[in-house]
Scaffold this active site. Structure first.
Site, short mmCIF file in Angstrom:
data_model
loop_
_atom_site.label_atom_id
_atom_site.label_comp_id
_atom_site.label_asym_id
_atom_site.label_seq_id
_atom_site.Cartn_x
_atom_site.Cartn_y
_atom_site.Cartn_z
N CYS A 1 -7.34 -1.20 7.99
CA CYS A 1 -6.83 -0.23 8.23
C CYS A 1 -5.39 0.50 8.12
O CYS A 1 -6.14 0.90 6.47
CB CYS A 1 -6.31 -0.70 9.82
SG CYS A 1 -4.95 -2.52 9.39
N ARG A 2 -4.43 1.10 8.40
CA ARG A 2 -3.87 1.76 7.84
C ARG A 2 -2.41 0.85 7.34
O ARG A 2 -2.48 1.57 6.15
CB ARG A 2 -2.99 2.65 9.26
CG ARG A 2 -1.61 3.49 8.16
CD ARG A 2 -0.82 4.14 9.75
NE ARG A 2 0.07 3.32 10.56
CZ ARG A 2 0.48 2.20 10.29
NH1 ARG A 2 1.90 2.53 9.17
NH2 ARG A 2 1.26 1.18 11.40
#
Length: 103
Positions: free
Chosen positions: A68-69
């Site tokens: 993800c981020r």
């Protein structure tokens, strides 16, 4: 692997690299808008809140790398998958980390 790295992303990139070389199923668990702004070549987008309803997409995969981020949502995705019987899940941490390993 330490407690924090198990939650926020693997620090052992060699394990991730090996999984990628073996054709791992790469899953970006960010929201569709984030995914559209850039992700890893060959990755599919299954947002964290959809993981539980999309379990069939993970069946039969030798290795699964979620990212993800920041590594937070991928840590949650890894937990959800493991709670549903998947033992071959690696938290790749950030999408930029995984992207560097894909080359």
């Amino acid at each position: 692997m330490g407690f924090l790295s198990s939650i926020f992303g693997a620090k052992d990139n060699s394990k991730i690299t090996e999984a990628i070389q073996e054709g791992a199923f790469l899953v970006d668990v960010r929201m569709p808008g984030e995914f559209a702004s850039g992700s890893v070549k060959g990755a599919v987008n299954i947002p964290l809140d959809k993981i539980g309803s999309q379990l069939s997409k993970f069946k039969g995969k030798k290795n699964i790398v979620v990212f993800c981020r920041s590594g937070n949502r991928s840590g949650q995705a890894k937990s959800i998958l493991e709670q549903n019987g998947f033992q071959n899940v690696i938290n790749g941490g950030t999408w930029s980390n995984v992207n560097q390993l894909v080359g």
